[in-house]
Design an enzyme around this catalytic site. Structure first.
Site, PDB file in Angstrom:
ATOM      1  N   HIS A   1       1.091  -1.091   0.154  1.00  0.00           N
ATOM      2  CA  HIS A   1      -0.053  -0.096  -0.128  1.00  0.00           C
ATOM      3  C   HIS A   1       0.921   1.082  -0.006  1.00  0.00           C
ATOM      4  O   HIS A   1       1.816   1.357   0.731  1.00  0.00           O
ATOM      5  CB  HIS A   1      -0.734  -0.080   1.425  1.00  0.00           C
ATOM      6  CG  HIS A   1      -2.070   0.836   1.143  1.00  0.00           C
ATOM      7  ND1 HIS A   1      -1.897   2.451   1.511  1.00  0.00           N
ATOM      8  CD2 HIS A   1      -3.451   1.080   0.790  1.00  0.00           C
ATOM      9  CE1 HIS A   1      -2.912   3.194   1.361  1.00  0.00           C
ATOM     10  NE2 HIS A   1      -3.903   2.392   0.834  1.00  0.00           N
TER      11      HIS A   1
ATOM     12  N   GLU B   1       0.557   4.107   1.455  1.00  0.00           N
ATOM     13  CA  GLU B   1       0.955   4.584   2.682  1.00  0.00           C
ATOM     14  C   GLU B   1       2.083   4.051   3.406  1.00  0.00           C
ATOM     15  O   GLU B   1       2.780   4.533   3.903  1.00  0.00           O
ATOM     16  CB  GLU B   1      -0.389   4.553   3.438  1.00  0.00           C
ATOM     17  CG  GLU B   1      -0.082   5.170   4.897  1.00  0.00           C
ATOM     18  CD  GLU B   1      -1.275   4.880   5.595  1.00  0.00           C
ATOM     19  OE1 GLU B   1      -2.351   4.989   5.432  1.00  0.00           O
ATOM     20  OE2 GLU B   1      -1.000   4.713   6.952  1.00  0.00           O
TER      21      GLU B   1
ATOM     22  N   THR C   1      -2.787   3.642   9.002  1.00  0.00           N
ATOM     23  CA  THR C   1      -3.984   4.317   9.503  1.00  0.00           C
ATOM     24  C   THR C   1      -5.422   3.846   9.276  1.00  0.00           C
ATOM     25  O   THR C   1      -6.157   3.982   9.888  1.00  0.00           O
ATOM     26  CB  THR C   1      -3.955   5.627   8.804  1.00  0.00           C
ATOM     27  OG1 THR C   1      -3.968   5.572   7.382  1.00  0.00           O
ATOM     28  CG2 THR C   1      -2.848   6.638   9.258  1.00  0.00           C
TER      29      THR C   1
ATOM     30  N   CYS D   1      -6.416   5.814  12.235  1.00  0.00           N
ATOM     31  CA  CYS D   1      -6.959   7.210  12.315  1.00  0.00           C
ATOM     32  C   CYS D   1      -8.410   7.032  12.937  1.00  0.00           C
ATOM     33  O   CYS D   1      -8.853   6.015  12.899  1.00  0.00           O
ATOM     34  CB  CYS D   1      -6.845   8.203  10.865  1.00  0.00           C
ATOM     35  SG  CYS D   1      -8.493   7.762   9.994  1.00  0.00           S
TER      36      CYS D   1
ATOM     37  N   ASN E   1      -9.211   1.078   3.333  1.00  0.00           N
ATOM     38  CA  ASN E   1     -10.201   1.448   4.475  1.00  0.00           C
ATOM     39  C   ASN E   1     -11.557   0.751   3.815  1.00  0.00           C
ATOM     40  O   ASN E   1     -12.211   0.456   4.728  1.00  0.00           O
ATOM     41  CB  ASN E   1     -10.422   2.851   4.719  1.00  0.00           C
ATOM     42  CG  ASN E   1     -11.142   3.883   3.849  1.00  0.00           C
ATOM     43  OD1 ASN E   1     -12.103   3.715   3.674  1.00  0.00           O
ATOM     44  ND2 ASN E   1     -10.388   4.377   2.756  1.00  0.00           N
TER      45      ASN E   1
ATOM     46  N   SER F   1     -13.032   7.254   0.617  1.00  0.00           N
ATOM     47  CA  SER F   1     -12.620   7.819  -0.721  1.00  0.00           C
ATOM     48  C   SER F   1     -13.919   7.829  -1.820  1.00  0.00           C
ATOM     49  O   SER F   1     -13.844   7.804  -2.833  1.00  0.00           O
ATOM     50  CB  SER F   1     -11.403   7.166  -1.159  1.00  0.00           C
ATOM     51  OG  SER F   1     -11.396   5.969  -1.162  1.00  0.00           O
TER      52      SER F   1
HETATM   53  S1  SF4 Z   1      -9.155   7.643   6.511  1.00  0.00           S
HETATM   54 FE1  SF4 Z   1      -9.048   9.695   5.828  1.00  0.00          FE
HETATM   55  S2  SF4 Z   1      -8.783  10.734   7.763  1.00  0.00           S
HETATM   56 FE2  SF4 Z   1      -7.986   8.675   8.004  1.00  0.00          FE
HETATM   57  S3  SF4 Z   1      -5.772   8.615   7.540  1.00  0.00           S
HETATM   58 FE3  SF4 Z   1      -6.906   8.032   5.466  1.00  0.00          FE
HETATM   59  S4  SF4 Z   1      -7.267  10.182   4.540  1.00  0.00           S
HETATM   60 FE4  SF4 Z   1      -6.712  10.602   6.578  1.00  0.00          FE
END
Ligand code: SF4
Length: 287
Positions: free
Chosen positions: A125, A127, A164, A192, A222, A265
């Site tokens: 990923h 990130e 996150t 997060c 996510n 997203s």
């Molecule tokens: S889900 Fe949204 S707020 Fe959380 S880390 Fe990813 S971009 Fe940032």
């Protein structure tokens, strides 16, 4: 038939911020070329709209032209690569989510203090790739599932951070397994808050409905985690990118209750389109 949209779903503040900055940049620098490397957020439809407005997704740094504008994606990137791009006289627009920046700085801090860094997440990923680039690459392990714990050797001290968008339950299982790997373990919970909140709300909705639809990019971490959580609680869960993937056979009778949630997203318009499609085309006779 009842279609219920999760109380909180769709764009999170990090994605909204990244898209606002990109839209403003596209308006402000109409006469310049505007590049990014990789998708700014993980949603094909949204990225196509931005490309139609002028965004150019470059294959790599060699394609970034001197004097152009470069947008850093919300997932972050390698600081060395960014420096090389900046040295071409390029204006940098940074859309990295503050929660991702927090994970990057925690990784840097743990590496500096000599901890063996354990990153809980998917090593492919963007990130996680960006977080690795902020840490000591020779003293870290990326682990996605508890089954992979065997690849972590014993260390004097271990520092832990999380992608996150990790599922808390998965992170907990891995952290429990790390107790055998070091005497000193420093855990930084970098999941997060938005992710934690949405996972909880989606899970609660999945328990209540007959069919659960999770809307969003299949490449979005996510969104995929929301689908996994919902599927564990409701076997009739389907992960779709948009309403065109809905199949009538998923809904057996007119008393079906349908839950709808979407990743960070996923635009509201995609979520609303799914709701309207179910109401207008799957169950057209129900008032
Ligand atoms: S889900 Fe949204 S707020 Fe959380 S880390 Fe990813 S971009 Fe940032």
């Amino acid at each position: 038939m009842k279609a219920i949209v999760a109380k909180t779903c769709g764009y999170c503040f990090g994605v909204k911020r990244a898209l606002d900055l990109t839209e403003k940049t596209l308006k402000k620098y109409k006469n310049k070329k505007i590049f990014s490397i990789g998708q700014i957020i993980h949603n094909k439809g949204v990225i196509k709209t931005l490309c139609d407005k002028g965004l150019i997704i470059a294959e790599g740094e060699d394609n970034i032209e001197p004097g152009s504008i470069f947008i850093v994606r919300s997932h972050g990137m390698s600081p060395d690569l960014l420096k090389r791009i900046e040295s071409k006289g390029v204006i940098i627009i940074d859309t990295v989510c503050p929660f991702v920046k927090r994970a990057q700085s925690k990784a840097k801090m743990l590496s500096r203090k000599g901890y063996h860094l354990v990153i809980i997440g998917n090593q492919k990923h963007p990130e996680v790739i960006s977080v690795i680039e902020h840490a000591d690459k020779n003293n870290l392990t990326v682990i996605e599932k508890p089954e992979e714990l065997a690849k972590i050797k014993k260390h004097k001290k271990i520092g832990v951070i999380m992608q996150t968008t990790q599922m808390k339950s998965n992170a907990k299982s891995i952290v429990a397994g790390l107790l055998d790997k070091a005497k000193e373990i420093l855990i930084e919970n970098t999941i997060c808050e938005v992710t934690e909140d949405r996972q909880h709300i989606t899970g609660e909705l999945a328990k209540k409905v007959d069919v659960m639809l999770i809307v969003g990019g299949k490449n979005s971490a996510n969104t995929s985690h929301l689908a996994k959580i919902a599927k564990e609680l409701n076997t009739r869960t389907y992960h779709i990118e948009n309403y065109t993937e809905i199949k009538p056979e998923w809904f057996d009778d007119k008393n079906t209750t349908v839950g709808i949630s979407g990743g960070a997203s996923t635009p509201d318009s995609d979520i609303n389109a799914v709701k309207h499609y179910i109401e207008d085309f799957i169950f057209p006779d129900i008032e």
